[in-house]
Design a protein around this motif. Structure first.
Motif, short mmCIF file in Angstrom:
data_model
loop_
_atom_site.label_atom_id
_atom_site.label_comp_id
_atom_site.label_asym_id
_atom_site.label_seq_id
_atom_site.Cartn_x
_atom_site.Cartn_y
_atom_site.Cartn_z
N VAL A 1 11.67 92.34 71.04
CA VAL A 1 11.03 91.31 71.43
C VAL A 1 11.71 89.90 71.93
O VAL A 1 11.58 89.35 72.83
CB VAL A 1 9.69 90.78 70.75
CG1 VAL A 1 8.95 89.67 71.07
CG2 VAL A 1 8.71 92.28 70.94
N ALA A 2 12.71 90.01 70.90
CA ALA A 2 13.63 88.94 71.25
C ALA A 2 14.50 89.08 72.25
O ALA A 2 14.74 88.03 73.18
CB ALA A 2 14.68 88.56 69.80
N LEU B 1 9.55 83.79 70.16
CA LEU B 1 9.80 82.52 70.51
C LEU B 1 10.78 81.68 70.00
O LEU B 1 11.53 80.79 70.65
CB LEU B 1 8.26 81.50 69.83
CG LEU B 1 7.08 81.98 70.52
CD1 LEU B 1 5.88 81.08 69.99
CD2 LEU B 1 7.02 81.67 71.97
N VAL B 2 11.48 82.12 68.65
CA VAL B 2 12.53 81.54 68.20
C VAL B 2 13.65 81.71 69.12
O VAL B 2 14.51 80.81 69.55
CB VAL B 2 12.82 81.99 66.92
CG1 VAL B 2 14.39 81.51 66.58
CG2 VAL B 2 12.03 81.68 65.94
N PHE B 3 13.85 82.82 69.67
CA PHE B 3 14.89 83.40 70.65
C PHE B 3 14.75 82.89 72.10
O PHE B 3 15.66 82.80 72.81
CB PHE B 3 15.24 84.90 70.50
CG PHE B 3 16.00 85.12 69.03
CD1 PHE B 3 17.30 84.87 68.95
CD2 PHE B 3 15.28 85.42 68.02
CE1 PHE B 3 17.90 85.10 67.59
CE2 PHE B 3 15.66 85.71 66.76
CZ PHE B 3 17.18 85.33 66.60
N LEU C 1 8.53 77.98 59.15
CA LEU C 1 10.02 77.66 59.29
C LEU C 1 10.56 77.82 60.65
O LEU C 1 11.25 77.37 61.30
CB LEU C 1 10.91 78.60 58.16
CG LEU C 1 10.50 78.27 56.87
CD1 LEU C 1 11.46 79.35 55.99
CD2 LEU C 1 11.01 76.78 56.70
N SER C 2 9.85 79.15 61.30
CA SER C 2 10.32 79.70 62.67
C SER C 2 9.65 78.67 63.44
O SER C 2 10.55 78.32 64.59
CB SER C 2 9.74 80.95 62.91
OG SER C 2 10.37 82.08 62.16
N LEU D 1 13.65 73.31 71.26
CA LEU D 1 12.99 72.90 72.51
C LEU D 1 13.42 71.34 72.62
O LEU D 1 13.89 70.93 73.70
CB LEU D 1 11.61 72.86 72.42
CG LEU D 1 11.13 74.38 72.35
CD1 LEU D 1 9.49 74.38 72.48
CD2 LEU D 1 11.74 75.07 73.79
N VAL D 2 13.47 70.59 71.50
CA VAL D 2 13.89 69.04 71.59
C VAL D 2 15.40 69.15 71.82
O VAL D 2 15.92 68.22 73.09
CB VAL D 2 13.71 68.41 70.28
CG1 VAL D 2 14.35 66.98 70.66
CG2 VAL D 2 12.21 68.13 70.17
N LEU D 3 16.18 69.90 71.41
CA LEU D 3 17.66 69.94 71.76
C LEU D 3 18.11 70.45 73.07
O LEU D 3 18.70 69.78 73.84
CB LEU D 3 18.44 70.87 70.74
CG LEU D 3 20.08 71.14 70.92
CD1 LEU D 3 20.78 69.74 70.90
CD2 LEU D 3 20.52 71.94 69.96
N GLY D 4 17.16 71.50 73.75
CA GLY D 4 17.34 71.93 74.99
C GLY D 4 16.89 70.82 75.96
O GLY D 4 17.66 70.94 76.73
#
Length: 521
Positions: free
Chosen positions: A83-84, A162-164, A234-235, A243-246
């Motif tokens: 899924v990642a 979602l993390v990846f 944590l995830s 997302l903020v960094l992106g």
């Protein structure tokens, strides 16, 4: 977002159904293979080896190995990684790939904000992962497992995706090319996997190193053992930060550019690069290396189980039936692992052949064909690299199995035996790749047939005996006709007709490609 979802209207349902069906099948199959507590504890002893821990998880519930604990330990990691990869591919496809082809510039010419493409891509990933999470929880609950734990495990899979997806959002800002963005995100996934693996090996239920990985966080929910939800927070925090960094990185670069400029190439190319074959190798060498490392490490881990075959099949006739001759379990185990790794090499072969379609749709093929390069030479070079890469992967699988077996003191077979067992599947892989080449040459829209044939081959060859499938069902798979070495009697005819069939399919693809138009991107 609506446009992104429309483009994914086939992929999202297919991924959701595939994950759900896999989990449903595994739940039913494992329940049938290990119906008693004693058999499940024998399985627990097998996966408690260092190699088993690296390929499974932190071993929660290993003391009382229930069906739920078995699925959480042994299947959750595989599904999370798959899924990642899906999430990375989805986000890159809607962001960096759109900029690379120039379509994003046309969209941005309208009343569309700078962050709209990234937002839409992540929203589509959110929908896809939510669908997979709900479907996973539903099928596991339907299989008789605890509903709350089932949906928690589904949520862990979705949140990891979602993390990846968020990782891919960041890497898409860094480079100018979609392949590089995907490669960076996949490298992050690889590091997360290794951190989780090394941390879990160091200490039962994971050490502090395990907590450095978002994959480790998802597995720390202790589904079906002692459920806790807070590791998933944590995830979610990491997703928000990424997302903020992106968004911040996207605001600092021009459309179509990356934060890291591409390295300038040499002013003069080497003479050996002046051929379609050399170009194909140059394009695919990184993929061959990545697949080779993955297959080799998997084979190495599988090889360490060779000395545990007796424990694996003790009082379990179903597993013994998969391995063939009960008097030679080691030979049967090596044959099954060679088949499994051969199917993995088939995955590389299909992806490699379909790379030709990417060259066409991106517009890079047309300038090549405008030179003195003929269509047959170009597509032939692509297929030759596919075969060479497949051969390299089969060598890596043989070496991995051999070294893994030697590491546990098992020397019943030499390197030549492992090489023979692995290379026996080269004609079968060539047939699957030939299907992809024929589809690309004639009807590129049917390229998915090669993946369908590979998936079908996996089911009928790995589980055909357990499912009691008829012989005609197995005969439809090219892998079914390959003698399982070492131990099986070798007849030349299967290799001959599989090779001829592969050559005919490639010839059909080359002929069709000469006659059809190459559409503009």
């Amino acid at each position: 977002m609506g446009f992104a979802l429309r483009r994914e209207r086939v992929r999202i349902p297919v991924w959701t159904a595939s994950v759900a069906l896999l989990l449903a099948y595994v739940a039913v199959a494992l329940d049938a293979l290990y119906p008693t507590a004693a058999e499940r504890q024998a399985r627990a002893a097998l996966v408690s080896s260092p190699a088993g821990i690296m390929l499974s998880g932190p071993q929660y519930g290993i003391e009382d190995y229930t069906l739920g604990a078995m699925i959480a330990n042994e299947m959750a990691l595989t599904v999370m990684v798959a899924v990642a990869i899906m999430s990375i591919s989805l986000v890159v496809r809607h962001t960096r790939a759109e900029e690379e082809t120039g379509r994003a510039e046309l969209v941005r010419a309208g009343v569309v904000g700078r962050h709209a493409p990234g937002t839409a891509a992540f929203a589509a990933a959110l929908v896809a992962n939510a669908a997979i999470a709900v479907a996973s929880g539903a099928v596991l609950s339907a299989a008789g497992l605890a509903p709350v734990d089932s949906f928690a495990l589904g949520a862990a899979v979705g949140v990891t995706g979602l993390v990846f997806a968020a990782v891919a959002t960041v890497t898409s800002q860094v480079t100018e090319h979609a392949r590089a963005a995907s490669g960076l995100a996949l490298a992050v996934l690889g590091v997360a996997f290794l951190l989780r693996a090394f941390g879990d090996v160091q200490e039962l239920h994971g050490s502090w190193v395990s907590w450095l990985s978002p994959v480790g966080w998802a597995q720390q929910i202790r589904a079906y053992v002692d459920l806790r939800w807070w590791p998933l927070a944590l995830s979610l925090v990491l997703v928000a930060l990424l997302l903020v960094l992106g968004a911040a990185l996207a605001a600092r670069r021009d459309l179509g550019a990356g934060l890291v400029p591409p390295r300038a190439g040499r002013p003069d190319a080497a003479g050996w690069l002046a051929s379609p074959l050399a170009l194909a190798w140059r394009q695919q060498r990184a993929s061959v290396l990545a697949w080779g490392v993955a297959v080799g490490l998997t084979a190495l881990a599988c090889g360490t189980f060779v000395d545990s075959v007796g424990t694996m099949v003790a009082d379990n006739p179903e597993i013994a039936a998969m391995l063939g001759d009960p008097t030679d379990l080691v030979s049967g185990f090596v044959a099954v692992m060679a088949l499994f790794l051969g199917l993995g090499a088939g995955g590389f072969a299909v992806a490699s052949v379909q790379r030709a379609r990417g060259e066409e749709t991106s517009g890079r093929l047309e300038p090549v064909l405008a030179t003195g390069v003929g269509r047959v030479r170009w597509l032939g070079g692509q297929f030759v690299v596919t075969l060479l890469g497949t051969a390299a992967l089969l060598v890596a699988s043989a070496l991995g199995l051999w070294l893994g077996a030697l590491s546990v003191g098992e020397d019943a077979f030499g390197l030549a035996d492992y090489l023979a067992a692995s290379f026996a599947y080269l004609p079968a892989v060539a047939v699957v790749a030939g299907v992809g080449a024929a589809a690309f040459g004639g009807r590129p829209g049917l390229a998915g047939l090669a993946w369908a044939l590979l998936a079908y081959s996996f089911v009928v060859t790995m589980f055909g005996g357990l499912l009691d499938l008829p012989s005609w069902a197995g005969a439809a798979s090219p892998f079914w006709h390959v003698p399982q070495l070492p131990g099986a009697d070798v007849e030349p005819w299967p290799f001959v007709w599989l090779t001829l069939l592969a050559a005919a399919l490639v010839g059909l693809g080359l002929t069709a490609f000469r006659r059809r138009d190459v559409p503009r991107p």
